[in-house]
Design a protein around this motif. Structure first.
Motif, PDB file in Angstrom:
ATOM      1  N   GLN A 155       0.828  -1.212   0.000  1.00  0.00           N
ATOM      2  CA  GLN A 155       0.000   0.000   0.000  1.00  0.00           C
ATOM      3  C   GLN A 155       0.861   1.261   0.000  1.00  0.00           C
ATOM      4  O   GLN A 155       0.443   2.304  -0.493  1.00  0.00           O
ATOM      5  N   ALA A 156       2.058   1.161   0.534  1.00  0.00           N
ATOM      6  CA  ALA A 156       2.949   2.323   0.572  1.00  0.00           C
ATOM      7  C   ALA A 156       3.378   2.762  -0.820  1.00  0.00           C
ATOM      8  O   ALA A 156       3.917   3.858  -0.998  1.00  0.00           O
ATOM      9  N   MET A 157       3.123   1.905  -1.821  1.00  0.00           N
ATOM     10  CA  MET A 157       3.450   2.252  -3.197  1.00  0.00           C
ATOM     11  C   MET A 157       2.431   3.198  -3.824  1.00  0.00           C
ATOM     12  O   MET A 157       2.647   3.722  -4.920  1.00  0.00           O
ATOM     13  N   ALA A 158       1.319   3.443  -3.162  1.00  0.00           N
ATOM     14  CA  ALA A 158       0.231   4.256  -3.728  1.00  0.00           C
ATOM     15  C   ALA A 158       0.687   5.622  -4.229  1.00  0.00           C
ATOM     16  O   ALA A 158       0.313   6.031  -5.338  1.00  0.00           O
ATOM     17  N   PRO A 159       1.493   6.390  -3.465  1.00  0.00           N
ATOM     18  CA  PRO A 159       1.921   7.689  -3.982  1.00  0.00           C
ATOM     19  C   PRO A 159       2.754   7.592  -5.256  1.00  0.00           C
ATOM     20  O   PRO A 159       2.702   8.490  -6.101  1.00  0.00           O
ATOM     21  N   VAL A 160       3.524   6.504  -5.395  1.00  0.00           N
ATOM     22  CA  VAL A 160       4.332   6.323  -6.599  1.00  0.00           C
ATOM     23  C   VAL A 160       3.429   6.068  -7.805  1.00  0.00           C
ATOM     24  O   VAL A 160       3.612   6.650  -8.880  1.00  0.00           O
ATOM     25  N   PHE A 161       2.437   5.194  -7.626  1.00  0.00           N
ATOM     26  CA  PHE A 161       1.485   4.946  -8.709  1.00  0.00           C
ATOM     27  C   PHE A 161       0.721   6.227  -9.052  1.00  0.00           C
ATOM     28  O   PHE A 161       0.398   6.472 -10.222  1.00  0.00           O
ATOM     29  N   THR A 162       0.428   7.013  -8.021  1.00  0.00           N
ATOM     30  CA  THR A 162      -0.282   8.268  -8.251  1.00  0.00           C
ATOM     31  C   THR A 162       0.551   9.210  -9.102  1.00  0.00           C
ATOM     32  O   THR A 162       0.038   9.880 -10.006  1.00  0.00           O
ATOM     33  N   LEU A 163       1.851   9.267  -8.819  1.00  0.00           N
ATOM     34  CA  LEU A 163       2.748  10.118  -9.596  1.00  0.00           C
ATOM     35  C   LEU A 163       2.720   9.709 -11.069  1.00  0.00           C
ATOM     36  O   LEU A 163       2.650  10.559 -11.953  1.00  0.00           O
ATOM     37  N   VAL A 164       2.744   8.403 -11.312  1.00  0.00           N
ATOM     38  CA  VAL A 164       2.726   7.905 -12.691  1.00  0.00           C
ATOM     39  C   VAL A 164       1.406   8.259 -13.371  1.00  0.00           C
ATOM     40  O   VAL A 164       1.381   8.753 -14.509  1.00  0.00           O
ATOM     41  N   LEU A 165       0.293   8.015 -12.671  1.00  0.00           N
ATOM     42  CA  LEU A 165      -1.021   8.303 -13.248  1.00  0.00           C
ATOM     43  C   LEU A 165      -1.216   9.797 -13.493  1.00  0.00           C
ATOM     44  O   LEU A 165      -1.799  10.200 -14.504  1.00  0.00           O
ATOM     45  N   ALA A 166      -0.715  10.617 -12.556  1.00  0.00           N
ATOM     46  CA  ALA A 166      -0.827  12.063 -12.732  1.00  0.00           C
ATOM     47  C   ALA A 166      -0.006  12.527 -13.924  1.00  0.00           C
ATOM     48  O   ALA A 166      -0.390  13.448 -14.639  1.00  0.00           O
ATOM     49  N   SER A 167       1.138  11.880 -14.144  1.00  0.00           N
ATOM     50  CA  SER A 167       1.977  12.239 -15.286  1.00  0.00           C
ATOM     51  C   SER A 167       1.297  11.885 -16.604  1.00  0.00           C
ATOM     52  O   SER A 167       1.364  12.622 -17.580  1.00  0.00           O
ATOM     53  N   VAL A 168       0.623  10.733 -16.615  1.00  0.00           N
ATOM     54  CA  VAL A 168      -0.015  10.258 -17.844  1.00  0.00           C
ATOM     55  C   VAL A 168      -1.314  11.005 -18.138  1.00  0.00           C
ATOM     56  O   VAL A 168      -1.528  11.501 -19.246  1.00  0.00           O
ATOM     57  N   PHE A 169      -2.188  11.093 -17.129  1.00  0.00           N
ATOM     58  CA  PHE A 169      -3.517  11.637 -17.364  1.00  0.00           C
ATOM     59  C   PHE A 169      -3.626  13.137 -17.121  1.00  0.00           C
ATOM     60  O   PHE A 169      -4.473  13.801 -17.725  1.00  0.00           O
ATOM     61  N   LEU A 170      -2.793  13.668 -16.236  1.00  0.00           N
ATOM     62  CA  LEU A 170      -2.856  15.102 -15.947  1.00  0.00           C
ATOM     63  C   LEU A 170      -1.682  15.870 -16.529  1.00  0.00           C
ATOM     64  O   LEU A 170      -1.549  17.069 -16.329  1.00  0.00           O
ATOM     65  N   LYS A 171      -0.811  15.120 -17.240  1.00  0.00           N
ATOM     66  CA  LYS A 171       0.349  15.726 -17.886  1.00  0.00           C
ATOM     67  C   LYS A 171       1.260  16.467 -16.908  1.00  0.00           C
ATOM     68  O   LYS A 171       1.830  17.506 -17.222  1.00  0.00           O
ATOM     69  N   GLU A 172       1.375  15.917 -15.684  1.00  0.00           N
ATOM     70  CA  GLU A 172       2.274  16.499 -14.693  1.00  0.00           C
ATOM     71  C   GLU A 172       3.716  16.138 -15.044  1.00  0.00           C
ATOM     72  O   GLU A 172       3.996  15.012 -15.474  1.00  0.00           O
ATOM     73  N   ARG A 173       4.622  17.059 -14.870  1.00  0.00           N
ATOM     74  CA  ARG A 173       6.036  16.802 -15.157  1.00  0.00           C
ATOM     75  C   ARG A 173       6.753  16.308 -13.914  1.00  0.00           C
ATOM     76  O   ARG A 173       6.490  16.755 -12.806  1.00  0.00           O
ATOM     77  N   THR A 174       7.682  15.401 -14.099  1.00  0.00           N
ATOM     78  CA  THR A 174       8.490  14.901 -12.998  1.00  0.00           C
ATOM     79  C   THR A 174       9.962  15.057 -13.357  1.00  0.00           C
ATOM     80  O   THR A 174      10.356  14.929 -14.518  1.00  0.00           O
ATOM     81  N   SER A 175      10.763  15.304 -12.338  1.00  0.00           N
ATOM     82  CA  SER A 175      12.193  15.498 -12.557  1.00  0.00           C
ATOM     83  C   SER A 175      12.908  14.149 -12.628  1.00  0.00           C
ATOM     84  O   SER A 175      12.341  13.101 -12.277  1.00  0.00           O
ATOM     85  N   VAL A 176      14.146  14.173 -13.052  1.00  0.00           N
ATOM     86  CA  VAL A 176      14.961  12.959 -13.101  1.00  0.00           C
ATOM     87  C   VAL A 176      15.124  12.386 -11.697  1.00  0.00           C
ATOM     88  O   VAL A 176      15.068  11.162 -11.498  1.00  0.00           O
ATOM     89  N   LEU A 177      15.298  13.263 -10.714  1.00  0.00           N
ATOM     90  CA  LEU A 177      15.467  12.819  -9.332  1.00  0.00           C
ATOM     91  C   LEU A 177      14.212  12.104  -8.833  1.00  0.00           C
ATOM     92  O   LEU A 177      14.296  11.090  -8.135  1.00  0.00           O
TER      93      LEU A 177
END
Length: 310
Positions: A104-126
């Motif tokens: 369950q602790a992986m939820a924020p990571v999956f959220t980051l991926v989904l937000a990047s795909v569906f909301l076009k959020e940018r993420t840094s290399v770090l």
């Protein structure tokens, strides 16, 4: 109410939410040892809806939603509670509550991926590197389980699907919390869960000629105790706390509290259910937590819509 006090209440709600969810895994494990997962879900959401309906029926709480509003909220209910809790309950049949908390602790990571795909959020290399660190934690647990992983693969896969659904819930919930009251969202999602799970449970029993088994677990005192926790605290109260927190906090900030849930689930499983917690569980959990914290704290330029339940 001033902003500082409001945010303080929101953080308090987030802490309470994390504590409730952290213990929920072991109570789910207790119930699925007594009844079929679909019956557990049916009973859980029927009781939750019954309790939350009392103040609504008495007029203490007003629910004012149009048909258009319902169609906007129903997809949220399909992600959570329906898919999230279904995958979780069936996953816990062959996994323990400690592993569920770690996954369950992986939820924020999956959220980051989904937000990047569906909301076009940018993420840094770090951020991407920290994301991989969390994934490494899960892979490490898989590898260290060795031969036990094969028999438990189905359970862990279902728990991962549950976490992905909850991440999707967070992406969808954030804009809705700005438009609807927490009780309105709770009311609709509980109705969705109650109808879907009870219909499924009754059909399953009718098709197999075991309709008496639908109510049989309700005669078990330990089952009723665990069910009460799941229905009242883990379902109804946690949904209200989550909706309230997301109204006043960026979901990316709230997602950090998932780490608290993980630690509680590991401790609760070991202490109450006497589940074996190996060193690799601890190492894997630390890798996941470090990855989640790093992802959330490594210089975000945009707000991510994420959330953590169950």
């Amino acid at each position: 109410m001033n902003t500082t006090r409001t945010r303080a209440y929101a953080y308090t709600a987030a802490v309470m939410y994390a504590a409730i969810i952290g213990l929920s895994f072991l109570f789910v494990k207790m119930t699925v040892n007594v009844a079929h997962p679909m019956d557990v879900l049916a009973h859980r959401f029927a009781l939750s809806l019954l309790v939350v309906s009392i103040p609504v029926v008495l007029g203490w709480i007003k629910i004012r939603l149009t048909l258009r509003d319902l169609w906007r909220i129903i997809p949220l209910g399909l992600l959570s509670p329906v898919l999230f809790f279904a995958f979780q309950a069936f996953g816990l049949v062959s996994s323990n509550s400690s592993e569920a908390g770690i996954i369950q602790a992986m939820a924020p990571v999956f959220t980051l991926v989904l937000a990047s795909v569906f909301l076009k959020e940018r993420t840094s290399v770090l951020q991407k590197l920290f994301l991989l660190l969390s994934v490494a934690g899960v892979v490490f647990i898989f590898l260290m389980k060795g031969s036990g992983m094969i028999g438990n693969f189905k359970g862990i896969a279902l728990l991962l699907l549950s976490t992905v659904c909850f991440a999707g819930y967070g992406v969808l919930a954030r804009p809705l919390t700005q438009k609807y009251k927490p009780m309105e969202l709770t009311w609709v999602t509980l109705w969705v869960g109650c109808l879907v799970f009870n219909f499924s449970a009754v059909i399953r029993h009718l098709s197999s000629g075991t309709i008496s088994d639908y109510v049989k677990p309700l005669g078990d005192a330990s089952y009723l105790g665990a069910l009460a926790y799941l229905a009242l605290l883990s379902t109804m109260i946690s949904t209200l706390l989550s909706s309230y927190s997301l109204t006043h906090l960026e979901a990316s900030k709230m997602s950090v509290f998932s780490n608290f849930s993980t630690l509680i689930s590991i401790a609760g499983g070991a202490w109450i259910l006497h589940e074996p917690v190996s060193g690799y569980h601890v190492v894997g959990a630390l890798l996941i937590i470090a990855g989640v914290l790093g992802t959330n704290m490594s210089g975000r330029k945009h707000r991510l819509v994420s959330d953590v339940k169950a």
